[in-house]
Every structure is written in structure tokens, then in C-alpha cells.
Design a protein around this motif. Structure first.
Motif, PDB file in Angstrom:
ATOM      1  N   GLY A 163       0.307 -16.087  37.052  1.00  0.00           N
ATOM      2  CA  GLY A 163      -0.572 -16.089  35.891  1.00  0.00           C
ATOM      3  C   GLY A 163      -0.931 -17.462  35.386  1.00  0.00           C
ATOM      4  N   ARG A 167      -3.473 -14.921  30.935  1.00  0.00           N
ATOM      5  CA  ARG A 167      -3.639 -13.704  31.729  1.00  0.00           C
ATOM      6  C   ARG A 167      -2.317 -13.384  32.410  1.00  0.00           C
ATOM      7  N   GLU A 188      -1.552  -6.492  35.114  1.00  0.00           N
ATOM      8  CA  GLU A 188      -2.464  -7.633  35.057  1.00  0.00           C
ATOM      9  C   GLU A 188      -2.191  -8.598  36.197  1.00  0.00           C
ATOM     10  N   TYR A 192      -5.183  -9.568  38.741  1.00  0.00           N
ATOM     11  CA  TYR A 192      -5.770 -10.905  38.760  1.00  0.00           C
ATOM     12  C   TYR A 192      -5.275 -11.767  39.906  1.00  0.00           C
ATOM     13  N   PHE A 193      -4.005 -11.599  40.280  1.00  0.00           N
ATOM     14  CA  PHE A 193      -3.395 -12.545  41.198  1.00  0.00           C
ATOM     15  C   PHE A 193      -2.781 -11.888  42.436  1.00  0.00           C
ATOM     16  N   TYR A 396     -18.700 -12.959  35.241  1.00  0.00           N
ATOM     17  CA  TYR A 396     -17.520 -13.755  35.556  1.00  0.00           C
ATOM     18  C   TYR A 396     -16.832 -14.323  34.313  1.00  0.00           C
ATOM     19  N   ASP A 397     -17.492 -15.159  33.563  1.00  0.00           N
ATOM     20  CA  ASP A 397     -16.900 -15.677  32.333  1.00  0.00           C
ATOM     21  C   ASP A 397     -18.023 -15.975  31.351  1.00  0.00           C
ATOM     22  N   LEU A 557      -9.822  -1.508  35.656  1.00  0.00           N
ATOM     23  CA  LEU A 557      -8.542  -1.827  36.283  1.00  0.00           C
ATOM     24  C   LEU A 557      -7.719  -0.576  36.554  1.00  0.00           C
ATOM     25  N   GLU A 577     -11.339  -4.654  32.523  1.00  0.00           N
ATOM     26  CA  GLU A 577     -11.271  -6.118  32.585  1.00  0.00           C
ATOM     27  C   GLU A 577     -12.653  -6.675  32.289  1.00  0.00           C
ATOM     28  N   LYS A 580     -12.244 -11.989  31.934  1.00  0.00           N
ATOM     29  CA  LYS A 580     -10.898 -12.393  32.313  1.00  0.00           C
ATOM     30  C   LYS A 580      -9.831 -11.889  31.346  1.00  0.00           C
ATOM     31  N   GLU A 582      -7.831  -8.299  29.717  1.00  0.00           N
ATOM     32  CA  GLU A 582      -7.564  -6.883  29.902  1.00  0.00           C
ATOM     33  C   GLU A 582      -7.762  -6.177  28.565  1.00  0.00           C
TER      34      GLU A 582
END
Length: 614
Positions: A163, A167, A188, A192-193, A396-397, A557, A577, A580, A582
Motif C-alpha cells: 500500500g 490506500r 483493498e 490495488y496491489f 484514473y485520478d 471491487l 473504487e 483511487k 474505496e
């Protein structure tokens, strides 16, 4: 040095890396998703390649597609920017294994070790870097969380191994929350990862967030470039960053900087990175007082990439960090000693996000830059990729740009920031510029430098933020009180030789036609790119009944209910989501679930039906 570099990213950071490449005489390659086919980074690059649909998992996170694009372009290096694949050790390894392509970043081994937080804590402990009390093994059982809380006290932080930026982190304030928060943190982390492993730390109630920029080469040289203070955050997402910290004494600054060097040296780390620390703030400290060397500070994490706020350090040191990354990746030795690194003046970075600070920083779902006129003048830098007339890409952001302001000291920097923010003219999209103007002029905690990471979430004056948004905000096209078209006309009026700017709103009036503003890309022609209006989606028919709709664009998610389930008002029905973060989606009313037209992994737009209740 390299001949051609592919930048595996988008937006302003892609343009930032491309500019450094151009300074070094390197050709650049952009990759883009369908959502970004007219993006600013595509305009700027010498070549551009489509790598997939809008969904990041199928485009910017598709490592195979990225490397394939590099081969097609005959690029000899890949720079990941930040976010997406920047801290993915498997992707770094894939690039390293690709013949003739160099990875502009750290070795995959140290990257993997420092990216897994429990291993990173062990490395720092071996280097005598102070660490927050916590676990060094992954945690799977809620009872372990409860036992940790009983020993060290609540609250307890549950953090995802991979993380960052808040996040994959959940805060447990009592034993009753352990199970739910553990499950959420693991979910999460996986989303995300691709790693649901989590660990525990004592949660510090009033820390400052201090991070140290480092660069290290393959010849054993490690340098720190001073610290940045990133304490002004909301929900663990940084909003304003500055350097040097207004809270640290020179002695404490040097201690933290040397701890960062020791830690990355122990890890065998190379290239650019950031070592983050939590510093215990003195709640009774007055503006102007500094935290001395007796102050406790603790290792938080290492970001194995360049940071969003690297620009602050560049302004203070006059060192181009992206160029250093490229030189180090090409095998060069760092050309300056630690003693030659000096921090001069003060710099602040403002994230210009398409968010409404008065509505809990809710991101905009759509809009276009009807007016985009960034500030200028001495000490003012703007890193961006969008231009007037561009549509906002919200897949995206929420970042539109970064405004970086430099001054000879913090007082001058704040004054210059107020001027630059006042000059920043953006219309058509709601932004947090009004919030920034409030912070640098009227917020006593920020101006006095006594704010902590909890300040915005727990102590900031919400009424003052709302008033600033009302006074300085321009709003966006997606928010309106009724369906009647409103046209705003602006006039310049002169009375007794004095000039006035007047804005009038007309309801139902036709819009005044304006010339096409175009995209403008710094005098560049747009590279040939593939276009498609087909996102492959299918329309879903929804039956009668009360509906639960998406309040923002995002990705599903998890879906927590099935057809036939009974739900009560307030029950979580799915997790969305967006930007970025949750977000739990809850039912406003009770009933029986009759339809669930979405599934895990689906992309949804604002207003899409997620659930039908009867």
C-alpha cells in the motif's frame, strides 16, 4: 545515454519525464488508453501507441502491452513515472528481461523488499532507523489485531503490504472493528496491489508526515536531497507539500536525512526514491517554534519511485531528479557530494485537483476546460498536460495540474502562492483552487506551520472551506439546480475610467459561439493515433423497482448481495473504487434484491444502476 525512452504513464508526470528526456536529446514514446487518445502526453510525445481500453487494468497496468509497445517503437528504456506500474517489481523484472530495454528505476530485488512493508521494517531496524511498534509478519486473524490493540493501545493501523497514500490502510479504534477493518484492508490490498497481505502498526494520533528525497547510484553513492513536509492531507491523500518543513530544527532535519540514507544503503537501493517518516508533533508548539533533536520520529515506508511532489525538492536544490534517474539508469555516477546539497529558499506544491473541497473533496465526474489560463511570473512553475478545450478524463485520478511556487523564505512563498492561485483561471470544472487560496491566506494552522496529518479531517473549519468555494469557485457543468440551460456572459465595463469585470447569468439564452480552442500542445503536432468510439460495453435493461445508482464513475471491487437477499437501509450492497479510493455503496431503503446488473470488475458511470430493490 539512451536514444529513445517510453514513458509508461499518462498526464502531467508523463509530460514531465518527456521534457527531461528532450533536455538530454532523447526521443520519447507515449502509451495511451482509449480514454486518453487525445491526452496531453500523447500530443507531447514523438510517438504514441494504444495499449488498451479505458480500464487501467487492461491498459496502463498491462505490463505485456507496455513492453510490446516499447519493442514496436524500438525504445531502449522505459520510465514508469509514478502510480500504475511504477512500484511493481514484477514489471521491473519483465523490463529487465526484455532484450535491449533498460528499466529506469531501482533493481527489482530491493524494490520488492522495500515494497513489502514488513520486510522494509526489518531492513530499517537492521540499519538502526527508528520504526513504529508493529508486526513484522503478515496478519490474517482478527484476534491478532485485538491482541496487538490490548498491548499497545487503540487505535491500530492495518496496512497493506504493497500500500501507499492511504490506500490499503484501515484504522481500528476498538476491538469490535477488528474483523471488518481487517477484511476491508485485505480487499483493498488485493484490488490495488494484487497482494492481500497486511501488517499492524501503532497508530500515531497527531504526527507530521516528513519525507526525504534520496538518489543512489550503482557505484555505492547515496545522497539525500532534504525533506518535504506533506502533513496537509485529507483521508491520507496529500493536498499541499512544502519544503523545508516549517516545523523541523536543523539538527532534527539532519538526523532524519541521515536515517534515510542509512536505510536505503542497507537495502542496496539504487535510483530515485523517497523515505517517509512520521514525526511526533508537540500539540503545544507555537508558530515559529521548532521541533528539536529530542523529537521522536519513525520510519513509515519507502516509495520506490519518483514522487508527485518531487518538484518541491527540485526548486530547493536546483537538481533535476528525473535527469538524475535517467543518468543513473544509464550507469553514470552521481556527480555531487552530500556536502554540496544545499536547500535554498522555500517551495510549496499545490495539487490542482478536479474536486470540490466543500463537498468532502468529492471528485468531478465530467467536464471540460472551457477556460484554462495558468499563472506565471517569477518563482511560479506549473506542471500539466491538459490545455484549454480539453475534456476532463476521470477514469484514473482527479489531478489537472501541479502548481509549484518558490520564494526566498516561507513568508515570501506564501505571499507569492496567494498571487499565483488568484491568477489561476479554470472554468468548466470544479477545482480545489479556492481551498488552496484559503489555506495560504486565512488558515492559522497552515500559515503557522502547526498542522498535522489529522488537521483537515478533524479540525479544519468546514464553513470557511465552503465559503471559499462559494467566493472563488467556478463550479462545473455537471452540477446545477435545474434543467434550464444557464449561459454565463462576461463583460468588461469602464466607469469613470475604472475597469470592472462583470459576469451575468442568463437562463434559456443561447450560448455565445466561440472559436474552437483546440488542444494546443506546446507547438507540437498530434502524433497519429488510433481512435475508436466503441468501448465494447453492452446496454443493460433494468426492471421496475427502486434502484441504487452509482454516485460517481469507478470500478466495482465487490458485490455484497445477490438476487433474493433482503437488505435494510444503510446496508453495504457493493464497494466502488473511484479516484483511487474505496467507497461503500449503501441502500437508502430496505427491500428485496430483484436485479444486480453489475459484477466485480465492471466499470460504471455516474447514474448507472447497481441494484434494483422491490
Amino acid at each position: 545515454m539512451f536514444d529513445k525512452v517510453l514513458v509508461a504513464n499518462r498526464g502531467e508526470i508523463a509530460v514531465r519525464v518527456m521534457r527531461a528526456c528532450e533536455d538530454l536529446g532523447i526521443d520519447t514514446v507515449a502509451v495511451y488508453s482509449e480514454a486518453d487518445r487525445h491526452g496531453g502526453h500523447v500530443r507531447f510525445a514523438d510517438e504514441a501507441y494504444n495499449v488498451g481500453p479505458a480500464r487501467a487494468a487492461a491498459s496502463y497496468l498491462d505490463g505485456e502491452a507496455i513492453v510490446d509497445a516499447a519493442r514496436r517503437a524500438d525504445a531502449d528504456a522505459i520510465h514508469p513515472g509514478y502510480g500504475f506500474l511504477a512500484e511493481n517489481a514484477d514489471f521491473a523484472e519483465r523490463v529487465r528481461d526484455a532484450e535491449g530495454i533498460t528499466w529506469v528505476g531501482p533493481d527489482p530485488g530491493p524494490m520488492r523488499s522495500l515494497g513489502e512493508k514488513t520486510k522494509a521494517r526489518s531492513i530499517m531496524e537492521a540499519a538502526d532507523v527508528p520504526i513504529v511498534p508493529g508486526t513484522t509478519e503478515p496478519v490474517d486473524d482478527p484476534e491478532t489485531v485485538r491482541e496487538f490493540g490490548d498491548e499497545y493501545g487503540y487505535p491500530v493501523a492495518i496496512k497493506a503490504e504493497g500500500g501507499g497514500g492511504g490506500r490499503g490502510m484501515k484504522v481500528v479504534r476498538s476491538a469490535d472493528e477488528a474483523a471488518d477493518q481487517l477484511e476491508s484492508a485485505k480487499r483493498e490490498g488485493e484490488a490495488y496491489f494484487s497482494n492481500d497481505s497486511v501488517y499492524l502498526e501503532r497508530y500515531l494520533e497527531n504526527p507530521r508526515h516528513i519525507e526525504v528525497q534520496i538518489v543512489a547510484d550503482e557505484h555505492g553513492n547515496v545522497r539525500h536531497l532534504g525533506e518535504r513536509d506533506c502533513s496537509l492531507q485529507r483521508r491520507h491523500q496529500k493536498v499541499i507539500e512544502e519544503g523545508p518543513s516549517p516545523a523541523l530544527s536543523d539538527e532534527l532535519r539532519e538526523e532524519i536525512g541521515e536515517a534515510a540514507r542509512d536505510g536505503v544503503r542497507e537495502a542496496g537501493y539504487t535510483n530515485a526514491g523517497t523515505v517517509e517518516f512520521l514525526v511526533e508533533e508537540d500539540p503545544d508548539r507555537e508558530p515559529g517554534e521548532l521541533l528539536g533533536p529530542e523529537t521522536n520520529f519513525y520510519f513509515l515506508e519507502v516509495n520506490t519511485r519518483i514522487q508527485v511532489e518531487h518538484t518541491v525538492t527540485e526548486e530547493l536544490t536546483d537538481i533535476d531528479i528525473v535527469k538524475e534517474q535517467l543518468r543513473i539508469a544509464a550507469g553514470a555516477e552521481i556527480g555531487f557530494s552530500q556536502d554540496e546539497v544545499e536547500l535554498e529558499g522555500h517551495a510549496i506544491e499545490f495539487r490542482i485537483n478536479a474536486e470540490n473541497a466543500a463537498e468532502e473533496f468529492q471528485p468531478a465526474n465530467e467536464g471540460s476546460l472551457d477556460v484554462y489560463d495558468p499563472p506565471g511570473g517569477i518563482g511560479v512553475r506549473v506542471d500539466d498536460a491538459l490545455r484549454q478545450g480539453d475534456e476532463l478524463v476521470t477514469d484514473y485520478d482527479s489531478m489537472i495540474a501541479k502548481l509549484i511556487v518558490y520564494g526566498s523564505d516561507r513568508e515570501e512563498c506564501l505571499a507569492r502562492s496567494a498571487r499565483a492561485l488568484k491568477e489561476y483561471d479554470i472554468e468548466g470544472v470544479v477545482t480545489i483552487v479556492p481551498f488552496h487560496r484559503l489555506m495560504v491566506t486565512d488558515d492559522e494552522a497552515f500559515v503557522g506551520g502547526t498542522h498535522t496529518t489529522k488537521y483537515l479531517d478533524e479540525r479544519a473549519d468546514k464553513d470557511a472551506i465552503a465559503a471559499a468555494q462559494e467566493e472563488y469557485g467556478t463550479g462545473d457543468a455537471s452540477t446545477g439546480g435545474d434543467d434550464e440551460e444557464v449561459t454565463e456572459r462576461e463583460f468588461t465595463v469602464e466607469v469613470d475610467g475604472k475597469r470592472f469585470e462583470v459576469a451575468l447569468e442568463e437562463r434559456g439564452a443561447p450560448e455565445i459561439p466561440t472559436p474552437d480552442a483546440g488542444g494546443g500542445g506546446g507547438g507540437r503536432d498530434r502524433p497519429d493515433v488510433a481512435t475508436s468510439d466503441d468501448d465494447g460495453g453492452e446496454e443493460v435493461a433494468v426492471g421496475d423497482g427502486e434502484t441504487v445508482e452509482a454516485e460517481m464513475q469507478g470500478t466495482i471491487l465487490s458485490v455484497d448481495v445477490e438476487v433474493g437477499d433482503e437488505v435494510a437501509p444503510g446496508d453495504v450492497v457493493c464497494v466502488l473504487e473511484a479516484m483511487k479510493m474505496e467507497n461503500d455503496v449503501t441502500a437508502d431503503m430496505g427491500g428485496t434484491v430483484t436485479e444486480v446488473p453489475v459484477g466485480e470488475g465492471d466499470s460504471v458511470d455516474m447514474g448507472d444502476v447497481l441494484l434494483v430493490l422491490e
